[in-house]
Design an enzyme around this catalytic site. Sequence first.
Site, PDB file in Angstrom:
ATOM      1  N   LYS A 117       0.832  -1.200   0.000  1.00 44.34           N
ATOM      2  CA  LYS A 117       0.000   0.000   0.000  1.00 44.34           C
ATOM      3  C   LYS A 117       0.871   1.255   0.000  1.00 44.34           C
ATOM      4  O   LYS A 117       1.934   1.256   0.621  1.00 44.34           O
ATOM      5  CB  LYS A 117      -0.859   0.037   1.275  1.00 44.34           C
ATOM      6  CG  LYS A 117      -2.051  -0.884   1.274  1.00 44.34           C
ATOM      7  CD  LYS A 117      -2.879  -0.691   2.540  1.00 44.34           C
ATOM      8  CE  LYS A 117      -4.011  -1.693   2.624  1.00 44.34           C
ATOM      9  NZ  LYS A 117      -5.024  -1.576   1.569  1.00 44.34           N
ATOM     10  N   ARG A 172     -10.406 -11.406   2.037  1.00 40.49           N
ATOM     11  CA  ARG A 172     -11.274 -12.460   1.484  1.00 40.49           C
ATOM     12  C   ARG A 172     -10.608 -13.829   1.600  1.00 40.49           C
ATOM     13  O   ARG A 172     -11.281 -14.847   1.688  1.00 40.49           O
ATOM     14  CB  ARG A 172     -11.615 -12.111   0.028  1.00 40.49           C
ATOM     15  CG  ARG A 172     -10.428 -12.084  -0.884  1.00 40.49           C
ATOM     16  CD  ARG A 172     -10.720 -11.384  -2.206  1.00 40.49           C
ATOM     17  NE  ARG A 172     -10.844  -9.937  -2.061  1.00 40.49           N
ATOM     18  CZ  ARG A 172     -11.161  -9.105  -3.034  1.00 40.49           C
ATOM     19  NH1 ARG A 172     -11.416  -9.590  -4.247  1.00 40.49           N
ATOM     20  NH2 ARG A 172     -11.248  -7.806  -2.837  1.00 40.49           N
TER      21      ARG A 172
HETATM   22  N1  BES Z   1      -8.223  -3.590   4.379  1.00 42.40           N
HETATM   23  C1  BES Z   1      -8.369  -3.206   3.031  1.00 42.40           C
HETATM   24  C2  BES Z   1      -9.669  -2.430   2.750  1.00 42.40           C
HETATM   25  C3  BES Z   1      -9.854  -1.117   3.432  1.00 42.40           C
HETATM   26  C4  BES Z   1      -9.633   0.052   2.719  1.00 42.40           C
HETATM   27  C5  BES Z   1     -10.293  -1.031   4.730  1.00 42.40           C
HETATM   28  C6  BES Z   1      -9.828   1.274   3.333  1.00 42.40           C
HETATM   29  C7  BES Z   1     -10.499   0.191   5.339  1.00 42.40           C
HETATM   30  C8  BES Z   1     -10.277   1.354   4.632  1.00 42.40           C
HETATM   31  C9  BES Z   1      -8.368  -4.438   2.127  1.00 42.40           C
HETATM   32  O1  BES Z   1      -7.596  -5.495   2.568  1.00 42.40           O
HETATM   33  C10 BES Z   1      -7.827  -4.026   0.808  1.00 42.40           C
HETATM   34  O2  BES Z   1      -6.690  -3.683   0.753  1.00 42.40           O
HETATM   35  N2  BES Z   1      -8.649  -4.090  -0.225  1.00 42.40           N
HETATM   36  C11 BES Z   1      -8.246  -3.746  -1.538  1.00 42.40           C
HETATM   37  C12 BES Z   1      -8.759  -4.799  -2.491  1.00 42.40           C
HETATM   38  C13 BES Z   1      -8.236  -4.651  -3.884  1.00 42.40           C
HETATM   39  C14 BES Z   1      -6.780  -4.955  -3.914  1.00 42.40           C
HETATM   40  C15 BES Z   1      -9.002  -5.585  -4.789  1.00 42.40           C
HETATM   41  C16 BES Z   1      -8.841  -2.388  -1.871  1.00 42.40           C
HETATM   42  O3  BES Z   1     -10.001  -2.150  -1.544  1.00 42.40           O
HETATM   43  O4  BES Z   1      -8.126  -1.561  -2.432  1.00 42.40           O
HETATM   44 MN    MN Z   2      -5.572  -5.331   1.944  1.00 47.09          MN
END
Ligand code: BES
Ligand code: MN
Length: 486
Positions: A264, A338
Amino acid sequence: MKHRLFSDLEKRGESDLLVLPFWEGGKEAASIGALKGKVAAALKTGDFKGKKGELMVVYWEGEKEPRALLLGLGKAGDATPESMRRAAASAVRWAQGKKVKSANFIVPKTAVEAFFEGILLANYAFAELKGTSLKENPMVLLDSVGLVGVEKSDESVLEKLTTIGEGVFFARDLVNGNADDITPKKLAETAQALAKRSSRLKATIFDKKKLEQEGMGLILAVNRGSSTDPYLIQLAYHGDPKSKEHIVLVGKGITYDTGGLSLKPTDNMMTMKCDMSGAAAVLGAVRVAEALGLKVNVTAVVPSTENSIDGKSYKLGDVYRAYNGKTVEINNTDAEGRLILADAMSYAAKHLKPTCMIDIATLTGSVVIGLGEEIAGLFSPNDRLAKDLLEASEKTAELLWRLPVHGDYRDSLKSDIADLLNTGPGRDAGAIKATLFLQEFVGDVPWAHIDAAGPCFLTKPKHYHTTKATGYGVRLFIQFLEQRSS
Ligand code: BES
Ligand code: MN
Ligand code: ZN
């Protein structure tokens, strides 16, 4: 926070502050007797109108308190339980600013529960806040409140709300805590500690070795880059042994989400200690179900690990095998939630005989783009379950909006070398595609998925959420369990 009830104004005890609620236009929301004369000037000048959220302090002599706080509730016709929670909370936050330790509240007769809930939920600070300035100038919470105009017959509901509030604080504490403290092991120990306090609770902890024996390849894959071990945590409460009904609540327990090799960016990582908010909500809900002695059988299931980056990290393009045998090609290591949920849910579906299963997860940024930070997405192929959850959500004002489980998008999860890809290519319908992935692991159990990436952790405290962590889900699940209890 202690509370005392005073059936009428004259009998109230001494305290630091008296809160006087008014409707817009200046009519008092509950009788204030002779005090009316003392605040008349503020109303007559028009300086205080009773608008929603309006606050005005009046200093006076010869009363049980050195000051009164006029509290605007807005238009009487527009009042809702949520507007009353927020109004009560704004008075509490004002009191905190003045380091007031005790307050009397004149409580509007028609909104005793909501008003008290607002007071309770706002009277929270994260105990372990760091920093020398905070040590010198700590947040002062209300030790005791006097509720004027509340009858003895309301006492049991106030006790119940207090117990639920403690569950909300339990969840907030876990989410607010440093990710380096609230580790998967710590979550497991927390479940064990709860079980130790009550014979009606049972904790079952799978450690890394057990996860290997069971073949939970997705939890293990996500864990690879982490220097702390993964756990699968179960906390079961059997409050209705005669019934076969068994509600399973699965909560995402990523104690820190770096994204893994799909790292990230800095700003997105800042809030990622919140990624175990689902875990906090389901553990909190089971804790409260037990404390209230609800007549339900409910088990919290929490898969927990960090999603870290390391030479051992799980890899894009590699294939890992889930507990139910399905293979998953990883095309984004940041879609880790997931994966761990998949193993937990297929295990629960197979072994826990759930009559329904609800998972809650800070799963996608996509749902926040769609619904903003105040509303969670609800996904369910089961209309009854969806309806019951929406009904609960309306009661607690933990907002939910149902979104489609649109099967045609399933094609985007097709892999050339495995049963599934963990993400669809592109950013479209991200929250729906995440749901479709999860659906591959629930079998035919009636199931709902709550994507609460928005409301679990706010960008700024607001209303009765005095920290970023809100404890979202605890009240919602308790309301749902009460609806389902026999
Ligand atoms: N934990 C994150 C989602 C999240 C984003 C929670 C903002 C709280 C605030 C999750 O694990 C994630 O990184 N999701 C990705 C999925 C994508 C790679 C398909 C996302 O939403 O960017
Ligand atoms: Mn994530
Ligand atoms: Zn995550």
